[in-house]
Scaffold this motif. Structure first.
Motif, PDB file in Angstrom:
ATOM      1  N   ARG A 189       0.833  -1.195   0.000  1.00  0.00           N
ATOM      2  CA  ARG A 189       0.000   0.000   0.000  1.00  0.00           C
ATOM      3  C   ARG A 189       0.875   1.255   0.000  1.00  0.00           C
ATOM      4  O   ARG A 189       0.730   2.130  -0.848  1.00  0.00           O
ATOM      5  CB  ARG A 189      -0.929   0.001   1.220  1.00  0.00           C
ATOM      6  N   HIS A 190       1.759   1.350   0.982  1.00  0.00           N
ATOM      7  CA  HIS A 190       2.651   2.503   1.097  1.00  0.00           C
ATOM      8  C   HIS A 190       4.085   2.019   1.247  1.00  0.00           C
ATOM      9  O   HIS A 190       4.348   1.005   1.910  1.00  0.00           O
ATOM     10  CB  HIS A 190       2.287   3.356   2.320  1.00  0.00           C
ATOM     11  N   GLN A 202       5.891   5.636  -2.563  1.00  0.00           N
ATOM     12  CA  GLN A 202       4.475   5.442  -2.860  1.00  0.00           C
ATOM     13  C   GLN A 202       3.627   5.728  -1.635  1.00  0.00           C
ATOM     14  O   GLN A 202       3.861   5.187  -0.555  1.00  0.00           O
ATOM     15  CB  GLN A 202       4.219   4.006  -3.324  1.00  0.00           C
ATOM     16  N   THR A 203       2.612   6.573  -1.822  1.00  0.00           N
ATOM     17  CA  THR A 203       1.633   6.850  -0.770  1.00  0.00           C
ATOM     18  C   THR A 203       0.418   7.509  -1.424  1.00  0.00           C
ATOM     19  O   THR A 203       0.304   7.551  -2.660  1.00  0.00           O
ATOM     20  CB  THR A 203       2.240   7.721   0.344  1.00  0.00           C
ATOM     21  N   TRP A 204      -0.502   8.028  -0.610  1.00  0.00           N
ATOM     22  CA  TRP A 204      -1.682   8.692  -1.157  1.00  0.00           C
ATOM     23  C   TRP A 204      -1.283   9.855  -2.064  1.00  0.00           C
ATOM     24  O   TRP A 204      -0.352  10.595  -1.759  1.00  0.00           O
ATOM     25  CB  TRP A 204      -2.552   9.241  -0.025  1.00  0.00           C
ATOM     26  N   SER A 205      -2.005  10.016  -3.135  1.00  0.00           N
ATOM     27  CA  SER A 205      -1.778  11.158  -4.011  1.00  0.00           C
ATOM     28  C   SER A 205      -1.963  12.462  -3.233  1.00  0.00           C
ATOM     29  O   SER A 205      -2.830  12.562  -2.350  1.00  0.00           O
ATOM     30  CB  SER A 205      -2.750  11.119  -5.188  1.00  0.00           C
ATOM     31  N   ARG A 230      -3.318   5.778  -4.798  1.00  0.00           N
ATOM     32  CA  ARG A 230      -1.995   5.648  -4.186  1.00  0.00           C
ATOM     33  C   ARG A 230      -1.014   5.390  -5.314  1.00  0.00           C
ATOM     34  O   ARG A 230      -1.227   4.517  -6.162  1.00  0.00           O
ATOM     35  CB  ARG A 230      -1.941   4.457  -3.207  1.00  0.00           C
ATOM     36  N   GLN A 231       0.117   6.135  -5.303  1.00  0.00           N
ATOM     37  CA  GLN A 231       1.089   5.950  -6.372  1.00  0.00           C
ATOM     38  C   GLN A 231       2.432   6.574  -5.995  1.00  0.00           C
ATOM     39  O   GLN A 231       2.529   7.345  -5.034  1.00  0.00           O
ATOM     40  CB  GLN A 231       0.579   6.564  -7.678  1.00  0.00           C
ATOM     41  N   GLU A 246       3.836  13.043  -9.734  1.00  0.00           N
ATOM     42  CA  GLU A 246       3.360  11.696  -9.465  1.00  0.00           C
ATOM     43  C   GLU A 246       3.320  10.836 -10.724  1.00  0.00           C
ATOM     44  O   GLU A 246       3.303  11.343 -11.852  1.00  0.00           O
ATOM     45  CB  GLU A 246       1.977  11.758  -8.816  1.00  0.00           C
TER      46      GLU A 246
END
Length: 446
Positions: A189-190, A202-205, A230-231, A246
């Motif tokens: 996820r992160h 990588q984490t929430w936009s 998330r990217q 991003e």
């Protein structure tokens, strides 16, 4: 007492004894005043040196961190050395997550959601069947795939905070089946590192406001109206402002044909800019998005530009109530809104791209009845301005849902929740379908 300090004190005591005895010894050996004064001066110099050494050792001990509390009798430490010898000195490690059981009873009006698809695990508007036959029966699904764990390493280097964070759940591809093992792969996820004002990984936009999401039993809840991505990204934050570059990706509705295309032909990152204001009453944030939309084939290379804006926040109405909201609109917003409910762009007959306009929103009310029981009511919707001369009538025109839940916490960190969901999806041909679901969960946070 420190052994070195004890030794220094013994030496000092011995020197003082010698100093006191020195005059008598001197008289016994040499009664001249000059000899006595010389001996006394030497002893005073020795005493001063030992005192300085003792004070230095005391200062060094004071600068050291306090010794850990002794373990209870009969116990042993977990390990004798540091948990990670390669980490920066002073690194603090933390670990947490939750275990979650989800159970859903789902009834759809126009066909069945495909077995094993994401729509059987959580509310996914694009999965609501349209135009099929009503099976006149409900489906029961149970899983623990959204159980989650995270690991963090935090320290300071040159006065700047450094954080490494990784988080995963079990929402990966099936490695078994529901007949026996129900085995699923690990999903990242992160995974990011932050240093002072910078973040990479990588984490929430930065275009998304996680803090505005309502307290849902479902994985997301108001999915249609939610910016959710998330990217990988590079982000810089300074006070209330943050900017990011991003990972880009373009989704395209092909010209009057087939399934949506996912293109990885972008050469420019998606760019976001956010302003966040926090206060005792809650928070308010506005974010902008600019992106390249691009699709290449063996003979063509077409692109367009997308722009979007999102406004969201949380408003505390009192000790037991709050309102949460999000409104987002723009062209080329499709991939960011509602788990890709709409495309980013439409393909014209000559292969060129036309950015698709769309909008979405949700509003949620949360009320705490008492310290153990709380409830939430929220509505969510999204709509897209498809040109059916380019897309045909099979693409999503709009979707909406209404949710009501109660969550009870009999013990700290344990939630037992129930959520009623009614969802509707309409395609451009005019056909629509609806979903009715009872979603239950048991969740333990640690």
């Amino acid at each position: 007492m420190n052994r070195q300090t004890h030794t220094a004190r013994k030496r000092l005591s011995l020197a003082l004894v010698i100093a006191l005895a020195a005059p008598g010894l001197a008289l016994a050996q040499d009664a001249s005043p000059q000899s006595m004064e010389a001996r006394i001066a030497q002893l005073e110099q020795l005493v001063q040196g030992l005192k300085s050494e003792l004070e230095a050792q005391k200062a060094a001990m004071a600068a050291q961190p306090p010794a850990p509390a002794p373990l209870p009798a009969g116990t042993q430490p977990i390990q004798a050395s540091t948990i990670s010898p390669a980490a920066n000195p002073g690194t603090k490690f933390s670990y947490g997550g939750f275990i979650k059981l989800d159970a859903m009873v789902t009834d759809t009006s126009d066909g069945e959601i495909a077995d094993g698809s994401a729509g059987r695990l959580f509310y996914l508007p694009s999965a609501t069947p349209v135009g099929g036959a009503d099976e006149d029966s409900a489906d029961l699904d149970m899983h623990a795939q959204f159980s989650r764990f995270w690991f963090s390493a935090d320290t300071e280097v040159n006065g700047k905070k450094v954080k490494g964070y990784i988080e995963a759940d079990l929402f990966g591809n099936a490695n078994g089946n529901e007949q026996s093992t129900n085995t699923y792969g690990l999903t990242i996820r992160h995974a990011y590192v932050s240093w002072d004002k910078w973040l990479a990984g990588q984490t929430w936009s930065n275009f998304q406001d996680v803090a505005a999401l309502p307290d849902a039993v479902d994985f997301v809840g108001p999915t249609e109206g939610t910016i959710f991505v998330r990217q990988a990204q590079l982000r810089y934050t300074n006070g209330p402002w943050s900017v990011s570059l991003e990972n880009p990706e373009t989704t395209v509705s092909p010209f009057l044909a087939g399934a949506r295309i996912s293109s990885d032909d972008n050469s420019v990152p998606d760019a976001t800019l956010r302003y966040l204001h926090k206060a005792d009453w809650g928070h308010f944030t506005v974010a902008g998005l600019a992106r390249q939309l691009r699709y290449e084939t063996a003979t063509t290379s077409e692109s367009d530009t997308g722009f979007a804006i999102s406004v969201s926040g949380k408003w505390n109405l009192g000790a037991n109530d709050d309102l949460r909201y999000m409104v987002s609109t723009g062209s080329g917003i499709g991939r960011y809104l509602g788990f890709g409910l709409g495309s980013d762009a439409m393909q014209e007959a000559d292969g060129s791209l036309d950015a698709l306009d769309g909008y979405g929103y949700f509003v949620a009310w949360r009320h705490a009845f008492n310290p153990k029981l709380r409830g939430n009511l929220f509505y969510s919707a999204a709509s897209f301005d498809n040109d059916i001369g380019l897309t045909g009538g099979g693409v999503t025109k709009s979707a909406s849902s209404l949710h009501a839940n109660l969550i009870y916490s009999p013990l700290p960190k344990i939630d037992i929740g129930a959520e009623l969901i009614y969802g509707d999806r309409e395609i451009e041909s005019g056909l629509d379908g609806d979903l009715r679901r009872l979603h239950l969960h048991v969740k333990y946070n640690f």
